[in-house]
Design an enzyme around this catalytic site. Structure first.
Site, PDB file in Angstrom:
ATOM      1  N   VAL A 281       0.882  -1.172   0.000  1.00  0.00           N
ATOM      2  CA  VAL A 281       0.000   0.000   0.000  1.00  0.00           C
ATOM      3  C   VAL A 281       0.919   1.222   0.000  1.00  0.00           C
ATOM      4  O   VAL A 281       1.729   1.372   0.905  1.00  0.00           O
ATOM      5  CB  VAL A 281      -0.888   0.013   1.266  1.00  0.00           C
ATOM      6  CG1 VAL A 281      -1.694   1.305   1.348  1.00  0.00           C
ATOM      7  CG2 VAL A 281      -1.814  -1.201   1.297  1.00  0.00           C
TER       8      VAL A 281
ATOM      9  N   VAL B  30      -3.013  -2.698   4.931  1.00  0.00           N
ATOM     10  CA  VAL B  30      -1.580  -3.020   4.932  1.00  0.00           C
ATOM     11  C   VAL B  30      -1.320  -4.363   5.629  1.00  0.00           C
ATOM     12  O   VAL B  30      -0.428  -5.104   5.246  1.00  0.00           O
ATOM     13  CB  VAL B  30      -0.738  -1.904   5.573  1.00  0.00           C
ATOM     14  CG1 VAL B  30       0.659  -1.928   4.993  1.00  0.00           C
ATOM     15  CG2 VAL B  30      -1.363  -0.556   5.370  1.00  0.00           C
TER      16      VAL B  30
ATOM     17  N   LEU C 166      -7.177 -13.746  13.179  1.00  0.00           N
ATOM     18  CA  LEU C 166      -8.366 -13.672  12.340  1.00  0.00           C
ATOM     19  C   LEU C 166      -8.073 -12.716  11.192  1.00  0.00           C
ATOM     20  O   LEU C 166      -7.392 -11.705  11.375  1.00  0.00           O
ATOM     21  CB  LEU C 166      -9.566 -13.174  13.143  1.00  0.00           C
ATOM     22  CG  LEU C 166     -10.125 -14.135  14.194  1.00  0.00           C
ATOM     23  CD1 LEU C 166     -11.202 -13.440  15.004  1.00  0.00           C
ATOM     24  CD2 LEU C 166     -10.658 -15.402  13.574  1.00  0.00           C
TER      25      LEU C 166
ATOM     26  N   LEU D  99     -19.009 -17.152  16.690  1.00  0.00           N
ATOM     27  CA  LEU D  99     -17.681 -17.176  17.327  1.00  0.00           C
ATOM     28  C   LEU D  99     -17.445 -18.534  17.990  1.00  0.00           C
ATOM     29  O   LEU D  99     -17.090 -18.621  19.159  1.00  0.00           O
ATOM     30  CB  LEU D  99     -17.550 -16.106  18.410  1.00  0.00           C
ATOM     31  CG  LEU D  99     -17.561 -14.650  18.008  1.00  0.00           C
ATOM     32  CD1 LEU D  99     -18.912 -14.044  18.329  1.00  0.00           C
ATOM     33  CD2 LEU D  99     -16.494 -13.891  18.748  1.00  0.00           C
TER      34      LEU D  99
ATOM     35  N   ILE E  29     -14.476 -19.412  20.390  1.00  0.00           N
ATOM     36  CA  ILE E  29     -14.378 -18.599  21.595  1.00  0.00           C
ATOM     37  C   ILE E  29     -15.505 -18.944  22.566  1.00  0.00           C
ATOM     38  O   ILE E  29     -15.305 -19.088  23.774  1.00  0.00           O
ATOM     39  CB  ILE E  29     -14.428 -17.104  21.229  1.00  0.00           C
ATOM     40  CG1 ILE E  29     -13.234 -16.776  20.353  1.00  0.00           C
ATOM     41  CG2 ILE E  29     -14.460 -16.222  22.455  1.00  0.00           C
ATOM     42  CD1 ILE E  29     -11.910 -17.279  20.867  1.00  0.00           C
TER      43      ILE E  29
END
Ligand code: TPP
Length: 593
Positions: free
Chosen positions: A25, A51, A423, A478, A481
Site C-alpha cells: 500500500v 496493509v 483472524l 464465534l 471462543i
C-alpha cells in the site's frame, strides 16, 4: 560503477535476490521506493486494501513454494504498525518475508514529524532483524544482509525502514558484480546421527515427529525415505502436515490439542521414543508436556540452537538443517539395514495402523441435518476436492475441524497460520498463494468472523485476477471462543448474529456475505443442504474459469460449539454434541459420534 538513488539500489538488489512479486500500500514516505519499482517494471505489485493484508499476502506467497520470499511494502507510521501482525505470524511459523517501510526524513525523526514512529523498535521482537537505514550507502547492504538472514538458520522475517531522504540520496553502487551472501545452515555430523540412531535402536516403539522445518527445508522426500527404511511411524505437527501423505501407511496421525486425530494421540501415548525433526514442541502439538514426555525418550533435531531444550530437555539434541540431517539419517539407516543392524519394527507399525482404522478413533461426519453440521461440510469437501488441493486456513473451529477431517497429501498443501492464528489471515494469504502459483487448486477455509476481518482484500483478488475458492462456514457464533468459555461468562455484547434489515431471509445470521462479496467484484453462492455443495463447487469452478476472480461458497451451519474442544492428550473429557463443555473441565473434547 553506477550512480543511482538508494531506493533504486534496493530494488536492484531485490531483483538479484530473486524477487518478482510484491504486495503493498503506497504512501508519501515510501513514494521514492515505489518510483524505483515503477522505473524497473521487474517486480509485479498487488495493491492490498489493508496493509496487514499485504503482510499476509507476502506470507502466503512465501509459504506456497520452496525458496520464495514474499515482500510487503508500506509507508511510515500506521502502515508499518499494520504489518506487525504479519511479521509476528511469519516469525512464529518460521516464514521469511521482507517488510519495507517508508520513514520520515532523518533530520525530522524526533521532531513530531507526521507519521514518524520508531517502527524498528516496535518490530524488533517479531523479526530476525529490524533496521532503520540511516546512511544511504548502506541501503543495498541492508537488503543484501536481509536476504542472507531470512534464509539462514531458522527462517524468519526482516523489516527494513527507509527514511524518505535516504531513499532519494544518490549513491555509487555496482549491481553487475553483486552476489547474494551465502546462507548459514548448520548440518549434523555423521557421529551425531549415528548416536541418534543408536538411541532409537534401543527403543521398542519409536516414532518420528515431523515439524514444519522439514517442509521449509524441502526435505519431505528424505523424511519418507528414512521412515520407510527404518520402519518408523510419522506424526506430523500442524506445521509439518503434508510432509508425509495422509494415505501413506506410516502416517500415524497428528497429536496434541484441537488439531489432532484420536489415533495420533493414542499412538504418541503408546510410543517409548520420539525423534523430533524441525519441530518446536509447541503446546498445540504436545498438550501437557508432562504427559507428553513421561515414559519416553527424545532426540531433537532443529536448525535453531535455542530451540533445543526450550520446552523440555531432550535426551539428545542435534543442531542441524532438517535436510542435511535427514540425508544422513537415510544414508546411515541404509548402511545399517544392509548390515542387518536395523531392528524389525513391523509389529509396532501394524499396531499404529490398527489404531488409525479403529472405529473408536474415528469421528462421524455423515449427518444429514439442515442447517448443516460442520462435520458434514468436511465430508463434502473431501469428496469435492481430494488430493491435489492446497488448503489455506488460519484459526477457529473451522481450522481445527479441517485438521481433524480434511486430508493433505503433499507438502505445502496445508498452508496454515499455525502459531499466531490472527483472524483475517485467510483471504490475503490465499491471494498470496495464488500470486505465487497461477495453476494449483486453492481452497481457503474460514469461519464467518475470520472472513469478515479482511473481506476487503477480495477486491485485490478481483482487480489482479487472483482466483481461488473460499469456503466460509457460517455459524455466526464465534464458535471457538464461545466453546472456550470454560465457565467464564464472556457472552457480553459479542454476538455476531443480528437481524440484517437488508436480508429478506431474516435468518439472524447478520452480514449478507454474498452481497458483500459481489460488491467487491467477486462471485458467491450460498449453500444450506449437503446435496447443494458439489453443484456449488462446479458453479464456482465455472465462474473462476470465466472471470478469474475469487469465488466464495458460504455454508450456513447450525450454531453449535460441539466440535473439537481442546484436549490435553492424557485427559479427554467427553461431552454430548450440542452441550457446552463442563465448566470445571480444564480441557474437553466433544463427542462427535
Ligand atoms: C486478531 C484476532 N482476534 C481475536 C482472536 C480470537 N479468536 C479466535 S477464534 C475466534 C472466533 C472465530 O470465529 P469464526 O471465524 O466465525 O470461526 P468459528 O470458530 O466460529 O468456526 C476469535 C474471536 C484471534 N484469533 N485473532
Amino acid at each position: 560503477m553506477a550512480r543511482m538513488k538508494a531506493a533504486m539500489a534496493a530494488v536492484l538488489v531485490m531483483e538479484k535476490e530473486g524477487v518478482t512479486q510484491a504486495f503493498g500500500v503506497p504512501g508519501a514516505a515510501i513514494n521514492p521506493f515505489y518510483a524505483a519499482l515503477r522505473e524497473r517494471q521487474s517486480i509485479a505489485h498487488v495493491l492490498a486494501r489493508h496493509v496487514e493484508g499485504a503482510s499476509h499476502m507476502a506470507e502466503g506467497y512465501t509459504r506456497a513454494k520452496a525458496g520464495n520470499i514474499g515482500v510487503c511494502i508500506g509507508t511510515s507510521g500506521p502502515a508499518g504498525c499494520d504489518m506487525i501482525t504479519g511479521l509476528y505470524s511469519a516469525q512464529a511459523d518460521s516464514i521469511p518475508i521482507l517488510c519495507v517501510t517508508g520513514q520520515a526524513p532523518r533530520a525530522r525523526l524526533h521532531k513530531e514529524d507526521f507519521q514518524a514512529v520508531d517502527i524498528t523498535a516496535i518490530a524488533r521482537p517479531v523479526t530476525k532483524w529490524a533496521t532503520t537505514v540511516m546512511e544511504p550507502a548502506q541501503v543495498p547492504r541492508a537488503f543484501q544482509q536481509a536476504f542472507q538472514l531470512m534464509r539462514s538458520g531458522r527462517p524468519g522475517p526482516v523489516l527494513i525502514d527507509l527514511p524518505f531522504d535516504v531513499q532519494l540520496a544518490e549513491i555509487e553502487f555496482d549491481i553487475d558484480t553483486y552476489e547474494p551472501l551465502p546462507a548459514y545452515r548448520p548440518a549434523a555430523s555423521r557421529r551425531q546421527v549415528e548416536k541418534a540412531l543408536e538411541l532409537l535402536d534401543e527403543a521398542e516403539r519409536p516414532l518420528i515427529v515431523a515439524g514444519g522445518g522439514i517442509v521449509n527445508a524441502d526435505a519431505c522426500g528424505l523424511l519418507v525415505e528414512f521412515a520407510e527404511l527404518a520402519g518408523l511411524p510419522v506424526i506430523p505437527t500442524l506445521m509439518g502436515w503434508g510432509a508425509i501423505p495422509d494415505d501413506h501407511p506410516l502416517m500415524a496421525g497428528m497429536c496434541g490439542l484441537q488439531t489432532a486425530h484420536r489415533y495420533g494421540n493414542a499412538t504418541l501415548l503408546a510410543s517409548d521414543f520420539v525423534l523430533g525433526i524441525g519441530n518446536r514442541w509447541a503446546n498445540r502439538h504436545t498438550g501437557s508436556p508432562e504427559v507428553y514426555t513421561r515414559g519416553r525418550r527424545f532426540v531433537h533435531v532443529d536448525i535453531e540452537p535455542t530451540q533445543i531444550g526450550r520446552v523440555f530437555a531432550p535426551d539428545y539434541g542435534i543442531v542441524s538443517d532438517a535436510k542435511a540431517a535427514l540425508a544422513l539419517f537415510v544414508e546411515i539407516a541404509a548402511e545399517w539395514k544392509a548390515q542387518g543392524r536395523l531392528r524389525d519394527r513391523s509389529a509396532w507399525v501394524r499396531e499404529c495402523q490398527g489404531r488409525k482404522g479403529a472405529l473408536e478413533h474415528l469421528r462421524k461426519t455423515h449427518f444429514d441435518d439442515v442447517p448443516m453440521k460442520p462435520q458434514r461440510v468436511y465430508e463434502c469437501m473431501n469428496r469435492a476436492f481430494g488430493p491435489g488441493t492446497t488448503y489455506v486456513s488460519t484459526i477457529g473451529l473451522s481450522q481445527i475441524a479441517a485438521a481433524q477431517f480434511l486430508h493433505v497429501y503433499r507438502p505445502r498443501d496445508w498452508i496454515n497460520c499455525g502459531q499466531a492464528g490472527p483472524l483475517g489471515w485467510t483471504v490475503p494469504a490465499a491471494l498470496g498463494v495464488r500470486a505465487a502459483d497461477p495453476a494449483r487448486r486453492i481452497v481457503a477455509l474460514s469461519g464467518d468472523y475470520d472472513f469478515q476481518f479482511m473481506i476487503e482484500e477480495l477486491a485485490a483478488g478481483a482487480q489482479f485476477k487472483l482466483p481461488y475458492l473460499h469456503v466460509v462456514v457460517n455459524n455466526s457464533y464465534l464458535g471457538l471462543i464461545r466453546q472456550a468459555q470454560r465457565g467464564f461468562a464472556m457472552d457480553y455484547c459479542v454476538q455476531l448474529g443480528f437481524d440484517n434489515i437488508n436480508a429478506p431471509e431474516g435468518e439472524g445470521y447478520g452480514v449478507d456475505h454474498v452481497k458483500v462479496v459481489e460488491g467487491l467484484g467477486c462471485k458467491a453462492i450460498r449453500v444450506h443442504r449437503p446435496g447443494e455443495f458439489a453443484p456449488a463447487v462446479a458453479q464456482a469452478e465455472a465462474w473462476m474459469a470465466e472471470h478469474r476472480v475469487p469465488v466464495v461458497i458460504e455454508v450456513i451451519l447450525e450454531r453449535v460449539t460441539n466440535i473439537a474442544m481442546g484436549t490435553e492428550i492424557d485427559a479427554i473429557v467427553e461431552f454430548e454434541p450440542g452441550a457446552e463443555a463442563p465448566a470445571d473441565a480444564p480441557t474437553a473434547i466433544a463427542l462427535l459420534d
